[in-house]
Design a protein around this motif. Structure first.
Motif, PDB file in Angstrom:
ATOM      1  N   ILE A 285      34.326   5.814 -50.894  1.00  0.00           N
ATOM      2  CA  ILE A 285      34.685   6.939 -50.052  1.00  0.00           C
ATOM      3  C   ILE A 285      34.091   6.770 -48.659  1.00  0.00           C
ATOM      4  O   ILE A 285      34.758   6.976 -47.631  1.00  0.00           O
ATOM      5  CB  ILE A 285      34.200   8.265 -50.666  1.00  0.00           C
ATOM      6  CG1 ILE A 285      34.912   8.519 -52.000  1.00  0.00           C
ATOM      7  CG2 ILE A 285      34.408   9.427 -49.705  1.00  0.00           C
ATOM      8  CD1 ILE A 285      36.393   8.776 -51.884  1.00  0.00           C
ATOM      9  N   GLN A 286      32.817   6.381 -48.596  1.00  0.00           N
ATOM     10  CA  GLN A 286      32.103   6.275 -47.319  1.00  0.00           C
ATOM     11  C   GLN A 286      32.740   5.277 -46.357  1.00  0.00           C
ATOM     12  O   GLN A 286      32.972   5.576 -45.170  1.00  0.00           O
ATOM     13  CB  GLN A 286      30.652   5.837 -47.558  1.00  0.00           C
ATOM     14  CG  GLN A 286      29.759   6.835 -48.240  1.00  0.00           C
ATOM     15  CD  GLN A 286      28.335   6.307 -48.386  1.00  0.00           C
ATOM     16  OE1 GLN A 286      28.047   5.167 -48.019  1.00  0.00           O
ATOM     17  NE2 GLN A 286      27.448   7.142 -48.922  1.00  0.00           N
ATOM     18  N   HIS A 287      32.985   4.068 -46.845  1.00  0.00           N
ATOM     19  CA  HIS A 287      33.363   2.978 -45.941  1.00  0.00           C
ATOM     20  C   HIS A 287      34.710   3.213 -45.236  1.00  0.00           C
ATOM     21  O   HIS A 287      34.809   3.002 -44.020  1.00  0.00           O
ATOM     22  CB  HIS A 287      33.356   1.651 -46.690  1.00  0.00           C
ATOM     23  CG  HIS A 287      31.970   1.170 -47.038  1.00  0.00           C
ATOM     24  ND1 HIS A 287      31.723  -0.041 -47.645  1.00  0.00           N
ATOM     25  CD2 HIS A 287      30.748   1.751 -46.832  1.00  0.00           C
ATOM     26  CE1 HIS A 287      30.415  -0.185 -47.819  1.00  0.00           C
ATOM     27  NE2 HIS A 287      29.809   0.885 -47.337  1.00  0.00           N
ATOM     28  N   PRO A 288      35.756   3.634 -45.959  1.00  0.00           N
ATOM     29  CA  PRO A 288      37.017   3.906 -45.249  1.00  0.00           C
ATOM     30  C   PRO A 288      36.880   5.003 -44.191  1.00  0.00           C
ATOM     31  O   PRO A 288      37.473   4.906 -43.100  1.00  0.00           O
ATOM     32  CB  PRO A 288      37.977   4.328 -46.367  1.00  0.00           C
ATOM     33  CG  PRO A 288      37.416   3.717 -47.593  1.00  0.00           C
ATOM     34  CD  PRO A 288      35.929   3.767 -47.418  1.00  0.00           C
ATOM     35  N   LEU A 289      36.085   6.034 -44.496  1.00  0.00           N
ATOM     36  CA  LEU A 289      35.895   7.100 -43.512  1.00  0.00           C
ATOM     37  C   LEU A 289      35.110   6.596 -42.304  1.00  0.00           C
ATOM     38  O   LEU A 289      35.413   6.952 -41.158  1.00  0.00           O
ATOM     39  CB  LEU A 289      35.183   8.295 -44.153  1.00  0.00           C
ATOM     40  CG  LEU A 289      35.940   8.998 -45.285  1.00  0.00           C
ATOM     41  CD1 LEU A 289      35.120  10.172 -45.821  1.00  0.00           C
ATOM     42  CD2 LEU A 289      37.316   9.475 -44.826  1.00  0.00           C
ATOM     43  N   ALA A 290      34.100   5.758 -42.566  1.00  0.00           N
ATOM     44  CA  ALA A 290      33.325   5.196 -41.457  1.00  0.00           C
ATOM     45  C   ALA A 290      34.203   4.314 -40.574  1.00  0.00           C
ATOM     46  O   ALA A 290      34.076   4.314 -39.339  1.00  0.00           O
ATOM     47  CB  ALA A 290      32.140   4.400 -41.993  1.00  0.00           C
ATOM     48  N   GLU A 291      35.103   3.551 -41.174  1.00  0.00           N
ATOM     49  CA  GLU A 291      36.025   2.727 -40.380  1.00  0.00           C
ATOM     50  C   GLU A 291      36.942   3.596 -39.533  1.00  0.00           C
ATOM     51  O   GLU A 291      37.252   3.258 -38.381  1.00  0.00           O
ATOM     52  CB  GLU A 291      36.840   1.820 -41.305  1.00  0.00           C
ATOM     53  CG  GLU A 291      36.048   0.653 -41.884  1.00  0.00           C
ATOM     54  CD  GLU A 291      36.943  -0.400 -42.497  1.00  0.00           C
ATOM     55  OE1 GLU A 291      38.153  -0.411 -42.180  1.00  0.00           O
ATOM     56  OE2 GLU A 291      36.425  -1.222 -43.277  1.00  0.00           O
ATOM     57  N   CYS A 292      37.377   4.705 -40.104  1.00  0.00           N
ATOM     58  CA  CYS A 292      38.219   5.620 -39.331  1.00  0.00           C
ATOM     59  C   CYS A 292      37.462   6.137 -38.112  1.00  0.00           C
ATOM     60  O   CYS A 292      38.035   6.243 -37.012  1.00  0.00           O
ATOM     61  CB  CYS A 292      38.667   6.796 -40.203  1.00  0.00           C
ATOM     62  SG  CYS A 292      39.898   6.369 -41.456  1.00  0.00           S
ATOM     63  N   TRP A 293      36.181   6.458 -38.288  1.00  0.00           N
ATOM     64  CA  TRP A 293      35.385   6.947 -37.164  1.00  0.00           C
ATOM     65  C   TRP A 293      35.319   5.907 -36.052  1.00  0.00           C
ATOM     66  O   TRP A 293      35.503   6.231 -34.869  1.00  0.00           O
ATOM     67  CB  TRP A 293      33.974   7.304 -37.630  1.00  0.00           C
ATOM     68  CG  TRP A 293      33.114   7.866 -36.531  1.00  0.00           C
ATOM     69  CD1 TRP A 293      32.989   9.167 -36.172  1.00  0.00           C
ATOM     70  CD2 TRP A 293      32.262   7.119 -35.636  1.00  0.00           C
ATOM     71  NE1 TRP A 293      32.126   9.294 -35.101  1.00  0.00           N
ATOM     72  CE2 TRP A 293      31.667   8.053 -34.758  1.00  0.00           C
ATOM     73  CE3 TRP A 293      31.958   5.771 -35.500  1.00  0.00           C
ATOM     74  CZ2 TRP A 293      30.777   7.663 -33.749  1.00  0.00           C
ATOM     75  CZ3 TRP A 293      31.079   5.382 -34.488  1.00  0.00           C
ATOM     76  CH2 TRP A 293      30.490   6.333 -33.632  1.00  0.00           C
ATOM     77  N   THR A 294      35.079   4.653 -36.404  1.00  0.00           N
ATOM     78  CA  THR A 294      34.963   3.615 -35.371  1.00  0.00           C
ATOM     79  C   THR A 294      36.290   3.428 -34.636  1.00  0.00           C
ATOM     80  O   THR A 294      36.305   3.236 -33.414  1.00  0.00           O
ATOM     81  CB  THR A 294      34.516   2.281 -35.980  1.00  0.00           C
ATOM     82  OG1 THR A 294      35.503   1.806 -36.909  1.00  0.00           O
ATOM     83  CG2 THR A 294      33.185   2.406 -36.690  1.00  0.00           C
TER      84      THR A 294
END
Length: 388
Positions: A285-294
């Motif tokens: 869950i974390q990693h895809p959302l973090a990529e979206c933020w970047t």
């Protein structure tokens, strides 16, 4: 290099946000469900003076730049209204620009104050069913008659045509095959949307039901000579004045919608407990959302760079197009990931993200396709031969 906002810019963001907070998820859900134009929101923005943010001060506007307009539209789209909120007002930001640049003082005094006050609403009559993005191939024709022109033709994807009383209309005054160049012989008008001569038919569509899109049939519409903008035959060059601001503002809106969806997904990740732990504790869950933020932050930097270039009179075509491409993709990916993060509830209207996903898709399609953006950059930046 200063990435901060000026006090005036901060005041714009805070003022717009305060208005947006008055219109919550239930308001926008109802507008979407009922295919109802958000008149209350439009009126609130007009009463606060924000519809004239880029208009000359002499006519009641604020006389500010595309940077301030981008900050405003980003804030509008960031608070749950999505493209419904943005589309209800963003033609005021870029659509009348040819009037500001090429209109006579009399035209500006006649047309701009009602737009700033929100008493006039304009629609954009450019795209045609058989021309699409090839604007030089439009066939809507304005024939010279005593006192003005008679216009006949069809337009497609005319947004706000159901509620507008004015139309910014592009028509040929010389047939394409008779013009010296394809871009010549096209004339720009701003005139009354006379519904006895113009039939506006709503197009049912996937998203943004609150702001109508239409097929527009023009049958013997009389346009007075005083409603022509600039010289006859030079309308194509005038409409280009609006294109880069339009791309910049749409990119700002796409980023904002993605950020709104990302916030909702992050909140759900913290609150939703499965197998005894918040789902946001899982890296899947974390990693895809973090990529979206970047991706969203990167796109926002390009939006601000393009806006700065435009406001400082520097070439910005590549940057404006790149902002549109990056913003559209980043916003869409963030909304998609937000739906996936919510799982089955992402498909439910209660959690809003499904509406944001439906609406943000517009930003990948309009006002120019991703393929034409890439072709433009390949040709103008990388020196490649023209491919179309």
């Amino acid at each position: 290099m200063d990435f901060g906002l000026s006090p005036e810019q901060e005041a714009i963001v805070e003022g717009v946000a305060a208005i947006c907070r008055r219109f919550g998820d239930d308001y926008w859900r109802a507008c979407d469900d009922e295919a109802r134009f958000p008149r209350d929101f439009h009126r609130a923005m007009a009463e606060a003076g924000f519809l004239g943010i880029t208009m000359p001060e002499a006519f009641g506007g604020a006389g500010l730049g595309v940077t301030e307009a981008a900050l405003m539209m980003h804030t509008v789209a960031r608070h749950g209204g999505g493209m419904a909120a943005a589309s209800s007002i963003h033609i005021n930001m870029f659509g009348p620009h040819p009037i500001v640049v090429h209109g006579t003082p009399e035209q500006q005094a006649r047309w701009i104050p009602p737009l700033v006050a929100g008493t006039d609403q304009a629609c954009f009559g450019v795209t045609e069913p058989n021309a699409g993005l090839d604007t030089t191939s439009i066939t809507t024709f304005a024939t010279r008659v005593p006192g003005g022109y008679r216009v006949n033709g069809r337009k497609m994807w005319t947004s706000t045509g159901q509620v507008a009383n004015k139309i910014l209309l592009l028509a040929r005054t010389t047939k394409k095959e008779e013009a010296r160049r394809p871009t010549e012989g096209i004339t720009l008008f701003y005139t009354e949307l006379d519904r006895s001569k113009v039939d506006v038919k709503r197009i049912p569509k996937m998203g943004r039901a609150a702001v109508d899109s239409n097929m527009t049939f023009i049958d013997d519409l009389f346009v007075p000579e005083e409603d022509r903008i600039g010289e006859e035959g030079r309308g194509f060059s005038y409409i280009l004045d609006s294109l880069n601001p339009e791309r910049i503002l749409l990119a700002a809106e796409a980023v904002a919608i993605g950020q709104d969806a990302l916030d909702r997904a992050a909140r759900y990740g913290r609150d939703r407990v499965v197998f005894g732990r918040p789902i946001g504790q899982n890296q899947a869950i974390q990693h895809p959302l973090a990529e979206c933020w970047t991706a969203l932050e990167s796109a926002w930097l390009m939006v601000m760079k393009a806006a700065w270039l435009y406001d400082n009179g520097k070439p910005c075509g590549a940057e404006a197009n790149a902002a549109k491409l990056l913003g559209g993709r980043a916003g869409h990916n963030a909304c998609l990931q937000a739906v996936l993060t919510h799982g089955g509830m992402g498909y439910a209207k209660e959690y809003v993200v499904e509406r944001l996903l439906r609406e943000v898709l517009i930003c990948r399609i309009a006002p120019v396709s991703e393929q034409l953006v890439l072709s433009f950059i390949a040709e103008r930046v990388l020196g490649q031969p023209k491919s179309y």
